[in-house]
Design a protein around this motif. Structure first.
Motif, PDB file in Angstrom:
ATOM      1  N   TYR A 233      13.534 -15.532  -7.120  1.00  0.00           N
ATOM      2  CA  TYR A 233      13.130 -14.893  -8.370  1.00  0.00           C
ATOM      3  C   TYR A 233      12.638 -13.464  -8.126  1.00  0.00           C
ATOM      4  CZ  TYR A 233      11.541 -19.678 -10.078  1.00  0.00           C
ATOM      5  OH  TYR A 233      11.372 -20.988 -10.456  1.00  0.00           O
ATOM      6  N   VAL A 234      12.762 -12.650  -9.147  1.00  0.00           N
ATOM      7  CA  VAL A 234      11.959 -11.431  -9.235  1.00  0.00           C
ATOM      8  C   VAL A 234      10.634 -11.827  -9.868  1.00  0.00           C
ATOM      9  CG1 VAL A 234      11.718  -9.218 -10.416  1.00  0.00           C
ATOM     10  CG2 VAL A 234      13.863  -9.801  -9.282  1.00  0.00           C
ATOM     11  N   HIS A 235       9.556 -11.625  -9.113  1.00  0.00           N
ATOM     12  CA  HIS A 235       8.230 -12.102  -9.543  1.00  0.00           C
ATOM     13  C   HIS A 235       7.707 -11.295 -10.735  1.00  0.00           C
ATOM     14  CE1 HIS A 235       4.438 -14.149  -7.708  1.00  0.00           C
ATOM     15  NE2 HIS A 235       4.484 -14.285  -9.011  1.00  0.00           N
ATOM     16  N   ARG A 236       7.888  -9.989 -10.675  1.00  0.00           N
ATOM     17  CA  ARG A 236       7.510  -9.122 -11.786  1.00  0.00           C
ATOM     18  C   ARG A 236       8.554  -8.031 -11.933  1.00  0.00           C
ATOM     19  NH1 ARG A 236       4.629 -12.654 -12.954  1.00  0.00           N
ATOM     20  NH2 ARG A 236       2.377 -12.648 -13.323  1.00  0.00           N
ATOM     21  N   ARG A 237       8.933  -7.747 -13.160  1.00  0.00           N
ATOM     22  CA  ARG A 237       9.897  -6.684 -13.430  1.00  0.00           C
ATOM     23  C   ARG A 237       9.277  -5.317 -13.229  1.00  0.00           C
ATOM     24  NH1 ARG A 237      13.151  -5.913 -18.574  1.00  0.00           N
ATOM     25  NH2 ARG A 237      13.819  -4.188 -17.240  1.00  0.00           N
ATOM     26  N   GLN A 238      10.037  -4.431 -12.646  1.00  0.00           N
ATOM     27  CA  GLN A 238       9.681  -3.024 -12.567  1.00  0.00           C
ATOM     28  C   GLN A 238      10.206  -2.369 -13.844  1.00  0.00           C
ATOM     29  OE1 GLN A 238      11.330  -1.072  -9.147  1.00  0.00           O
ATOM     30  NE2 GLN A 238      10.493   0.940  -9.668  1.00  0.00           N
ATOM     31  N   GLU A 239       9.306  -1.956 -14.688  1.00  0.00           N
ATOM     32  CA  GLU A 239       9.672  -1.560 -16.059  1.00  0.00           C
ATOM     33  C   GLU A 239      10.731  -0.457 -16.103  1.00  0.00           C
ATOM     34  OE1 GLU A 239       7.398  -0.324 -20.233  1.00  0.00           O
ATOM     35  OE2 GLU A 239       6.286  -0.485 -18.353  1.00  0.00           O
TER      36      GLU A 239
ATOM     37  N   GLY B  32       0.805  -1.213   0.000  1.00  0.00           N
ATOM     38  CA  GLY B  32       0.000   0.000   0.000  1.00  0.00           C
ATOM     39  C   GLY B  32       0.835   1.259   0.000  1.00  0.00           C
ATOM     40  N   GLU B  33       2.148   1.113   0.069  1.00  0.00           N
ATOM     41  CA  GLU B  33       3.035   2.277   0.077  1.00  0.00           C
ATOM     42  C   GLU B  33       3.382   2.661  -1.352  1.00  0.00           C
ATOM     43  OE1 GLU B  33       6.381   1.202   2.396  1.00  0.00           O
ATOM     44  OE2 GLU B  33       5.228   0.842   4.228  1.00  0.00           O
ATOM     45  N   GLY B  34       3.152   3.926  -1.707  1.00  0.00           N
ATOM     46  CA  GLY B  34       3.450   4.390  -3.046  1.00  0.00           C
ATOM     47  C   GLY B  34       2.411   3.911  -4.047  1.00  0.00           C
ATOM     48  N   THR B  35       2.684   4.142  -5.312  1.00  0.00           N
ATOM     49  CA  THR B  35       1.725   3.787  -6.355  1.00  0.00           C
ATOM     50  C   THR B  35       2.268   2.700  -7.286  1.00  0.00           C
ATOM     51  OG1 THR B  35       2.570   5.564  -7.778  1.00  0.00           O
ATOM     52  CG2 THR B  35       0.706   6.089  -6.327  1.00  0.00           C
ATOM     53  N   GLN B  36       3.520   2.272  -7.072  1.00  0.00           N
ATOM     54  CA  GLN B  36       4.145   1.307  -7.965  1.00  0.00           C
ATOM     55  C   GLN B  36       3.819  -0.111  -7.488  1.00  0.00           C
ATOM     56  OE1 GLN B  36       5.361  -0.601 -10.571  1.00  0.00           O
ATOM     57  NE2 GLN B  36       6.365   1.352 -11.020  1.00  0.00           N
ATOM     58  N   PRO B  37       3.099  -0.900  -8.320  1.00  0.00           N
ATOM     59  CA  PRO B  37       2.759  -2.261  -7.892  1.00  0.00           C
ATOM     60  C   PRO B  37       3.946  -3.218  -7.904  1.00  0.00           C
ATOM     61  CG  PRO B  37       1.999  -1.878 -10.117  1.00  0.00           C
ATOM     62  CD  PRO B  37       2.512  -0.564  -9.626  1.00  0.00           C
ATOM     63  N   PHE B  38       5.002  -2.857  -8.631  1.00  0.00           N
ATOM     64  CA  PHE B  38       6.197  -3.693  -8.689  1.00  0.00           C
ATOM     65  C   PHE B  38       7.377  -2.868  -8.191  1.00  0.00           C
ATOM     66  CE2 PHE B  38       3.792  -5.020 -12.651  1.00  0.00           C
ATOM     67  CZ  PHE B  38       3.027  -5.954 -11.960  1.00  0.00           C
ATOM     68  N   ASP B  39       8.173  -3.453  -7.315  1.00  0.00           N
ATOM     69  CA  ASP B  39       9.306  -2.748  -6.735  1.00  0.00           C
ATOM     70  C   ASP B  39      10.507  -3.686  -6.751  1.00  0.00           C
ATOM     71  OD1 ASP B  39      11.158  -1.350  -5.249  1.00  0.00           O
ATOM     72  OD2 ASP B  39       9.765  -0.772  -3.654  1.00  0.00           O
ATOM     73  N   ASN B  40      11.469  -3.387  -7.619  1.00  0.00           N
ATOM     74  CA  ASN B  40      12.674  -4.204  -7.735  1.00  0.00           C
ATOM     75  C   ASN B  40      13.885  -3.519  -7.113  1.00  0.00           C
ATOM     76  OD1 ASN B  40      12.052  -5.570 -11.115  1.00  0.00           O
ATOM     77  ND2 ASN B  40      10.965  -5.871  -9.193  1.00  0.00           N
TER      78      ASN B  40
ATOM     79  N   TYR C   7      -0.737  -6.876 -17.032  1.00  0.00           N
ATOM     80  CA  TYR C   7       0.157  -5.841 -16.531  1.00  0.00           C
ATOM     81  C   TYR C   7       1.290  -6.487 -15.735  1.00  0.00           C
ATOM     82  CZ  TYR C   7       1.833  -1.584 -14.299  1.00  0.00           C
ATOM     83  OH  TYR C   7       2.626  -0.542 -13.872  1.00  0.00           O
ATOM     84  N   GLY C   8       2.494  -6.438 -16.261  1.00  0.00           N
ATOM     85  CA  GLY C   8       3.650  -7.028 -15.575  1.00  0.00           C
ATOM     86  C   GLY C   8       4.412  -8.035 -16.419  1.00  0.00           C
ATOM     87  N   PRO C   9       3.758  -9.122 -16.900  1.00  0.00           N
ATOM     88  CA  PRO C   9       4.487 -10.076 -17.745  1.00  0.00           C
ATOM     89  C   PRO C   9       4.978  -9.421 -19.035  1.00  0.00           C
ATOM     90  CG  PRO C   9       2.457 -11.052 -16.918  1.00  0.00           C
ATOM     91  CD  PRO C   9       2.404  -9.595 -16.585  1.00  0.00           C
ATOM     92  N   GLU C  10       6.163  -9.821 -19.466  1.00  0.00           N
ATOM     93  CA  GLU C  10       6.723  -9.268 -20.696  1.00  0.00           C
ATOM     94  C   GLU C  10       6.233 -10.066 -21.901  1.00  0.00           C
ATOM     95  OE1 GLU C  10      10.881  -7.295 -19.145  1.00  0.00           O
ATOM     96  OE2 GLU C  10      11.000  -9.084 -20.371  1.00  0.00           O
ATOM     97  N   ARG C  11       5.691  -9.372 -22.868  1.00  0.00           N
ATOM     98  CA  ARG C  11       5.301 -10.025 -24.119  1.00  0.00           C
ATOM     99  C   ARG C  11       6.485 -10.002 -25.080  1.00  0.00           C
ATOM    100  NH1 ARG C  11      -0.945  -9.220 -25.378  1.00  0.00           N
ATOM    101  NH2 ARG C  11      -1.683  -8.225 -23.469  1.00  0.00           N
ATOM    102  N   PHE C  12       6.534 -10.981 -25.957  1.00  0.00           N
ATOM    103  CA  PHE C  12       7.600 -11.014 -26.953  1.00  0.00           C
ATOM    104  C   PHE C  12       7.100 -11.806 -28.159  1.00  0.00           C
ATOM    105  CE2 PHE C  12       8.267 -14.441 -23.924  1.00  0.00           C
ATOM    106  CZ  PHE C  12       8.436 -15.551 -24.718  1.00  0.00           C
TER     107      PHE C  12
END
Length: 330
Positions: free
Chosen positions: A122-128, A89-97, A324-329
């Motif tokens: 692992y890093v679960h989700r990349r912070q873009e 709940g801290e900040g607005t960024q859902p991913f924090d690496n 939102y989060g997974p990288e597409r390729f």
């Protein structure tokens, strides 16, 4: 059971996806989770794959309680967990690496499981906005501190893997991979093989779709993730159930449970592929393990893919919000 190299370790070629320990696919109890772990020890399954956000610590707590009650279990299991999703709940960024967040998350995971080091983090989700090279350096520092033995990433593109690998060996990349989700074959399976990275395949039985007992349609509205997932929404779910009936019939003709055949197919996609199905049921777990014992001929693989050819599934694997989060390729 056949072993798979994961970093410098060797683990069973089938792992446990411990999201099911946190009621992701329906109600469960810690006792059910302990029973799965007991069966894993008896059957030679050594890899457990969890995350700090599965049930907001519930999955890790169940694993920790089992380890404390079974002194030999820590030596048996190769334990992986994940961090990088921010639900504080801290900040607005859902991913924090950031280094502080990843280390604090790992420290909390270690405390819940009652251990001083995980085998894989692992890093679960990349912070873009944060370069993956920087994140790999952060994870490498945690290895040097003795808090994890190897590093990995979840749902990243092959190009990102190459960038991270240039900084520190990446032991594993986690990606959805099954007969119903084959985008990983567009470079990720190949890049992992080239770099010596294990491809950890989650949802290898397609969230129950490739088993003899798919989730009942009336259960899905009670599951927050699946009720908005395109493949499990009307009319796609009915179409997918109908199409997978042919797979179930083929498995029956071959004399094996459908889940066993689905696992065997994934394992036959490469010696570096490690499926991590989840389950709340010991009998189903045994069906999954049976898949490691099946030897499929080229003719068998052809028959399977004739029943479920690439691209058969109705609906995307994620909704707009879930993407939102997974990288597409491609």
């Amino acid at each position: 059971m056949r072993k798979v190299k994961l970093g410098t370790a060797e683990v069973s070629c089938l792992g446990i996806g411990a999201m099911s320990f946190a009621e992701f696919y329906g109600p469960t109890t810690d006792e059910n989770s302990y029973a799965i772990l007991d069966a894993a020890m008896a059957l030679g399954v050594t890899h457990i794959d969890t995350s700090n956000v599965y049930g907001m610590g519930r999955s890790e707590n169940a694993i920790g309680a089992f380890l404390r009650a079974n002194p030999g279990a820590r030596d048996h299991f190769h334990i992986a967990t994940k961090g990088g999703i921010n639900r504080s709940g801290e900040g607005t960024q859902p991913f924090d690496n950031s280094p502080d967040h990843l280390e604090a998350a790992l420290d909390a995971s270690l405390a819940r499981m009652g251990i001083d080091c995980v085998d894989l983090y692992y890093v679960h989700r990349r912070q873009e906005a944060r370069p993956i090279e920087e994140v790999a350096e952060t994870l490498a520092a945690l290895v040097k501190k003795g808090k994890c033995r190897a590093i990995g990433f979840s749902e990243i593109a092959p190009s990102s893997l190459r960038r991270a690998q240039a900084v520190h060996p990446v032991a594993a990349v986690q990606s959805e991979y099954s007969l119903g989700t084959r985008f990983a074959e567009m470079g990720l399976v190949q890049t992992c093989a080239e770099l010596g990275t294990t491809l950890v395949a989650f949802s290898p039985v397609m969230r129950s779709m490739l088993t003899d007992t798919p989730l009942a349609e009336d259960v899905i509205p009670g599951l927050p993730f699946l009720k908005t997932n395109p493949r499990f929404m009307a009319p796609n779910y009915a179409a997918n159930r109908a199409l997978t009936d042919g797979f179930r019939a083929l498995a029956a003709e071959m004399g094996v449970p459908a889940a066993s055949l689905a696992i065997a197919w994934v394992l036959h996609r490469g010696a570096h592929v490690l499926p991590i199905p989840g389950t709340r049921n010991v009998a189903h777990f045994r069906d999954l393990v049976k898949g490691t014992e099946l030897s499929l001929s080229p003719e068998d693989m052809t028959r399977i893919e004739q029943v479920l050819p690439i691209g058969w599934a109705h609906g995307d694997r994620y909704s707009y919000d879930q993407w939102y989060g997974p990288e597409r390729f491609s």
